[in-house]
Motif scaffolding. Structure first.
Motif, mmCIF file in Angstrom:
data_model
loop_
_atom_site.group_PDB
_atom_site.id
_atom_site.type_symbol
_atom_site.label_atom_id
_atom_site.label_comp_id
_atom_site.label_asym_id
_atom_site.label_seq_id
_atom_site.Cartn_x
_atom_site.Cartn_y
_atom_site.Cartn_z
ATOM 1 N N ALA A 6 0.864 -1.180 0.000
ATOM 2 C CA ALA A 6 0.000 0.000 0.000
ATOM 3 C C ALA A 6 0.900 1.230 0.000
ATOM 4 C CB ALA A 6 -0.923 0.004 1.206
ATOM 5 N N SER A 7 0.331 2.347 -0.406
ATOM 6 C CA SER A 7 1.111 3.581 -0.450
ATOM 7 C C SER A 7 0.426 4.675 0.345
ATOM 8 C CB SER A 7 1.320 4.039 -1.903
ATOM 9 O OG SER A 7 0.083 4.204 -2.574
ATOM 10 N N GLY A 8 1.211 5.673 0.719
ATOM 11 C CA GLY A 8 0.688 6.809 1.464
ATOM 12 C C GLY A 8 1.751 7.886 1.575
ATOM 13 N N ILE A 9 1.404 8.960 2.265
ATOM 14 C CA ILE A 9 2.344 10.058 2.476
ATOM 15 C C ILE A 9 2.307 10.456 3.939
ATOM 16 C CG2 ILE A 9 0.674 11.877 1.906
ATOM 17 C CD1 ILE A 9 3.019 13.330 0.441
ATOM 18 N N VAL A 10 3.457 10.815 4.474
ATOM 19 C CA VAL A 10 3.595 11.241 5.867
ATOM 20 C C VAL A 10 4.140 12.662 5.871
ATOM 21 C CG1 VAL A 10 4.636 10.746 8.108
ATOM 22 C CG2 VAL A 10 4.048 8.858 6.564
ATOM 23 N N VAL A 62 1.803 15.402 13.385
ATOM 24 C CA VAL A 62 2.221 14.652 12.206
ATOM 25 C C VAL A 62 0.955 14.122 11.536
ATOM 26 C CG1 VAL A 62 3.481 12.622 11.381
ATOM 27 C CG2 VAL A 62 4.425 14.016 13.233
ATOM 28 N N VAL A 63 0.910 14.179 10.218
ATOM 29 C CA VAL A 63 -0.261 13.717 9.474
ATOM 30 C C VAL A 63 0.171 12.646 8.480
ATOM 31 C CG1 VAL A 63 -2.199 14.378 7.998
ATOM 32 C CG2 VAL A 63 -1.304 16.008 9.686
ATOM 33 N N ALA A 64 -0.549 11.533 8.482
ATOM 34 C CA ALA A 64 -0.314 10.463 7.519
ATOM 35 C C ALA A 64 -1.574 10.264 6.699
ATOM 36 C CB ALA A 64 0.057 9.167 8.234
#
Length: 380
Positions: free
Chosen positions: A65-69, A125-127
């Motif tokens: 899976a992918s995401g951004i932090v 912090v936001v993910a």
């Protein structure tokens, strides 16, 4: 042999998002790839990382899976881990160039960038997860409406954030916020966390316009201006439950339609399938009443698990897309099971509630998270 919907095999030209081969020895939350990126839409993000991380499908198979932090542009004077908010976006599409982690890194406008910015402004912090089947090449389409898959994407990204040494977030307090499909993912994460990710220090979730019962939602959207969502639900759930004979309701034309639609973003789905009923591509006019579909849609009802953390739900009183009654039923179910649950209602429709409730949602998250003493910029 049961025919299945094909995976989306279009390869992202960026090799970073190529799906790696995974085995069961790869733990959920393990970081598979990472890189720093700029986020032109978020001026208050000091640093950002795109991640590929290990997750598990609805039924336990390893998948990427992918995401951004995103790190806030502050210093943390206390030296303790900054709180983490996993922000789950609304439905972006089944495929194509619409993954939030890529939009936020400059691939295009992210519709919810201002909401994400409001979280960074708090010093959190936001993910942001893309969700199973979106962003990573070759494993789509997006598993739209699959609650457990959405929960795994959320909780495994929280695990992955704990593995970023730059953040020192291994012991961070975690909350989850989302609206519509994002709200559905948030409450499913709360329900799944005790058994799936007990080590994640989840402090609570805030969820708006929860699509609690897909079986009631799909016929309401079918054949109307939002019919593209019914098409997306059929495709996303058929891909999720590919081990069951759920695609048998499709005609040959239906298979061709599904293959084409699997690469579309939300805007293309809504334009292409506006006012078109599912019966156009199925053996029956109401495929959601097929026995196999009734079985799997029953498994996707929200509110049958018991979160161990506070849950705040909110909804627009005049929401014509997601009826308020099904979401309030989740509130009642949680209350009856002893969950610390609260409810807010706004005299607005579906779209207007996003903005009307935003400040209240951030305030609610602040009551769930420790407040760091902040000054200046985030270090390093």
């Amino acid at each position: 042999m049961t025919r299945q919907l094909p995976a989306v095999t279009t390869v992202n030209r960026d090799p970073f998002f190529a799906a790696p081969a995974l085995g069961f020895d790869t733990a959920p939350g393990d970081i598979l790839r990472r890189r720093t990126v700029s986020t032109p839409q978020l001026r208050n993000a000091a640093r950002a990382w795109q991640l590929l991380y290990a997750s598990r499908s609805d039924f336990g198979s390893p998948m990427a899976a992918s995401g951004i932090v995103l790190a806030p542009d502050i210093d943390n004077d206390l030296g303790s881990p900054l709180p983490l908010v996993v922000f789950v976006p609304m439905f972006h599409g089944l495929g194509g160039a619409c993954a939030p982690s890529q939009l936020l890194a400059g691939a295009g406008p992210e519709p919810e960038a201002s909401l994400i910015g409001s979280l960074l402004k708090q010093g959190w912090v936001v993910a942001v997860p893309d969700g199973h089947g979106l962003g990573v090449s070759g494993i789509g389409p997006h598993r739209f409406l699959a609650g457990k898959a959405a929960a795994h994407a959320v909780l495994d990204l929280a695990r992955a954030v704990a593995g970023l040494p730059e953040l020192g977030a291994r012991e961070s307090a975690v909350t989850v916020w989302g609206y519509a499909d994002g709200g559905r993912a948030a409450v499913w994460a709360a329900e799944q966390q005790p058994s799936y990710a007990p080590e994640v220090d989840l402090r609570g979730v805030v969820a708006g316009a929860v699509a609690a019962d897909p079986a009631s939602l799909i016929p309401l959207t079918d054949g109307g201006p939002w019919a593209g969502l019914a098409v997306a639900g059929l495709i996303g759930l058929a891909r999720t439950y590919a081990h069951l004979p759920v695609a048998h309701t499709l005609t040959e034309t239906g298979y061709q339609m599904a293959e084409k639609a699997s690469g579309m973003d939300a805007a293309a789905l809504l334009v292409t399938f506006r006012n078109q009923p599912l019966g156009r591509w199925c053996e029956r006019p109401d495929p959601w009443h097929d026995p196999m579909w009734r079985h799997l849609l029953g498994a996707e009802i929200t509110g049958r698990g018991t979160p161990q953390v506070p849950v705040h739900l909110y909804h627009g009183a005049t929401d014509a897309l997601i009826p308020i009654g099904t979401a309030f039923a989740v509130h009642e179910s949680y209350r009856d099971h002893g969950v610390e649950v609260t409810w807010d209602e706004y005299l607005t429709g579906h779209a207007a509630t996003i903005a009307a409730a935003a400040d209240d949602a951030v305030d609610r998250l602040a009551t769930l998270l420790p407040h760091p003493r902040l000054s200046g910029r985030y270090p390093g």
